[in-house]
Scaffold this active site. Structure first.
Site, PDB file in Angstrom:
ATOM      1  N   GLU A 167      -3.810  -6.301   5.211  1.00  0.00           N
ATOM      2  CA  GLU A 167      -2.815  -7.208   5.765  1.00  0.00           C
ATOM      3  C   GLU A 167      -1.397  -6.820   5.324  1.00  0.00           C
ATOM      4  OE1 GLU A 167      -6.755  -9.027   5.843  1.00  0.00           O
ATOM      5  OE2 GLU A 167      -5.601  -8.098   4.236  1.00  0.00           O
ATOM      6  N   PRO A 213     -12.880   5.381  -2.188  1.00  0.00           N
ATOM      7  CA  PRO A 213     -13.463   4.038  -2.244  1.00  0.00           C
ATOM      8  C   PRO A 213     -12.417   2.963  -1.980  1.00  0.00           C
ATOM      9  CG  PRO A 213     -14.172   5.373  -4.114  1.00  0.00           C
ATOM     10  CD  PRO A 213     -13.067   6.119  -3.443  1.00  0.00           C
ATOM     11  N   MET A 246      -4.701   4.026  -5.131  1.00  0.00           N
ATOM     12  CA  MET A 246      -4.520   3.137  -3.987  1.00  0.00           C
ATOM     13  C   MET A 246      -3.275   3.557  -3.201  1.00  0.00           C
ATOM     14  SD  MET A 246      -7.106   1.212  -4.333  1.00  0.00           S
ATOM     15  CE  MET A 246      -6.727   0.061  -3.002  1.00  0.00           C
ATOM     16  N   ASN A 249      -8.945  -0.183   8.858  1.00  0.00           N
ATOM     17  CA  ASN A 249      -7.897   0.211   9.796  1.00  0.00           C
ATOM     18  C   ASN A 249      -8.091   1.631  10.327  1.00  0.00           C
ATOM     19  OD1 ASN A 249      -5.560   0.484  11.238  1.00  0.00           O
ATOM     20  ND2 ASN A 249      -4.183   0.273   9.505  1.00  0.00           N
TER      21      ASN A 249
END
Length: 424
Positions: free
Chosen positions: A60, A270, A311, A337
């Site tokens: 998001e 991951p 990340m 996504n």
């Protein structure tokens, strides 16, 4: 019904805190900033009249990136507040915006926590990204006269069923009555919101913000450097945003690929940081030449598998890989996504479970930019066929990029709706 809901929320709060503590054993950031989840945080000066964007987690936040940038551009005098629920979402906000926005965790949907949060943030407008219906929060916004919009709104068939049991139906309908506008991703999403009680005259179709995400030129350049580093002809594929239950299937698929293409490289990312170590262990236990960075900061050339243990770093690897499998789709998570690889012209593979991104995924498949594999057993065969067929792979990449470019423009449409709300 809302009073019963609130009572239940109070009763289960100790269990929520216990779950938070248990998650903290696997991911230390869950221990940090606990007070914010109950509405306690240090309020910086000058937040009055803020524009508040809530984005629950990484996906998001990524979707909201172009919207937040547009808000900062068009309303330079208004502070922007961004809330998240997960530490990974928090890290992504900090990575994208740094001190350019004020970040705080969204409090639990308890009246005292919600009221303390709103009193501190004092928003002029609330923008909830995708699907987050919190009755006490929504009613508190209405009481305070804060316009609330659900933007980039999506509602899968699975989520629709979850909102429709009789005990919930009236409360959800009442909560959606507090919403000024639902800006849906698609006609199907708009229809589902109406079915769960959103007033029909407050639901519009605006398109998907994720199509408006910036295509970072530095990612393309970094991808080119990666290809040069490991060799332009080397077969490379990436398995991104994988979950428990998928990594083993991905590694087994790569074993099958290596039988035909012994120099093939798998990049695996991951979805959650707590999975990094278990995946690295699984890679080594299967006997792969496991990944690490070389002295030049690149994946070592001897790697057969490289675990991306950071990340928000997928785009350069998407740009450098010849093929992307997007996870959360071999297990019933609902997929992640697919637009990020599509934007970079990288062909996409998905599994059978893509209900979170069904229309986007279907569009990519219909236009030839993506393929769906029925199960984990078919993954290795599909990867091998595409890595051996340069012409088809390149054609798929071009098709994926065309779909991405065709659908852009949602941010402009949404900003016109926001302007109208702020002028009322």
């Amino acid at each position: 019904m809302r009073y019963l809901y609130t009572l239940v929320m109070y009763l289960v709060t100790p269990l929520i805190v216990l779950r938070l503590a248990l998650r903290g054993f696997r991911s230390r950031p869950y221990y940090w900033r606990w007070a914010e989840r109950f509405g306690f945080f240090r309020v910086p000066p000058g937040l009055r009249g803020s524009l508040w964007v809530h984005a629950v987690s990484v996906g998001e936040v990524n979707a909201a990136e172009p919207l937040i940038k547009a808000l900062k551009r068009d309303y330079p005098g208004a502070p922007v507040v961004v809330t998240t629920v997960t530490p990974t979402g928090t890290a992504r906000v900090q990575q994208l915006f740094g001190d350019g926005v004020f970040h705080v965790y969204l409090p639990y949907d308890l009246p005292y926590a919600v009221n303390r949060f709103l009193a501190g943030v004092r928003p002029r407008l609330a923008l909830i990204v995708e699907t987050e219906i919190w009755p006490n929060l929504y009613f508190a916004c209405r009481r305070r006269g804060i316009p609330l919009m659900i933007v980039n709104a999506r509602l899968s068939e699975r989520s629709l069923r979850g909102y429709r049991p009789r005990p919930l139906r009236g409360m959800v309908r009442a909560a959606l009555g507090c919403v000024s506008l639902v800006a849906a991703q698609s006609r199907n999403d708009a229809a589902r919101y109406r079915l769960i009680g959103a007033p029909a005259d407050r639901v519009v179709v605006c398109g998907n913000l994720k199509y408006d995400m910036p295509v970072p030129q530095e990612a393309l350049a970094a991808g080119a450097r990666l290809r040069e580093h490991w060799g332009a002809r080397r077969p490379v594929w990436i398995a991104a945003s994988t979950h428990e239950g998928e990594e083993q299937a991905v590694l087994e698929a790569h074993l099958a690929v290596l039988q035909r293409l012994p120099d093939a490289l798998l990049l695996i990312a991951p979805r959650h940081p707590e999975r990094f170590r278990p995946v690295e262990h699984a890679v080594r236990s299967l006997g792969f030449a496991a990944g690490s960075y070389g002295a030049d900061g690149m994946p070592a050339l001897a790697n057969q598998v490289f675990v991306i243990d950071a990340m928000g770093q997928l785009m350069p690897f998407y740009a450098g890989a010849g093929l992307a499998f997007v996870g959360g789709s071999l297990v019933p998570i609902g997929g992640h996504n697919v637009l990020e690889p599509a934007a970079l012209g990288t062909p996409v593979l998905v599994g059978p479970h893509t209900f979170n991104f069904e229309e986007i995924t279907t569009s990519l498949i219909e236009q030839g930019g993506a393929l769906r594999v029925p199960d984990s057993a078919a993954l290795g065969e599909a990867v091998l066929h595409l890595l051996c067929d340069d012409a088809r792979r390149h054609a798929m990449g071009r098709a994926a990029q065309r779909v991405f470019e065709r659908e852009r423009g949602a941010v402009g449409r949404l900003m016109r709706l926001i302007d109208a709300q702020l002028q009322e």
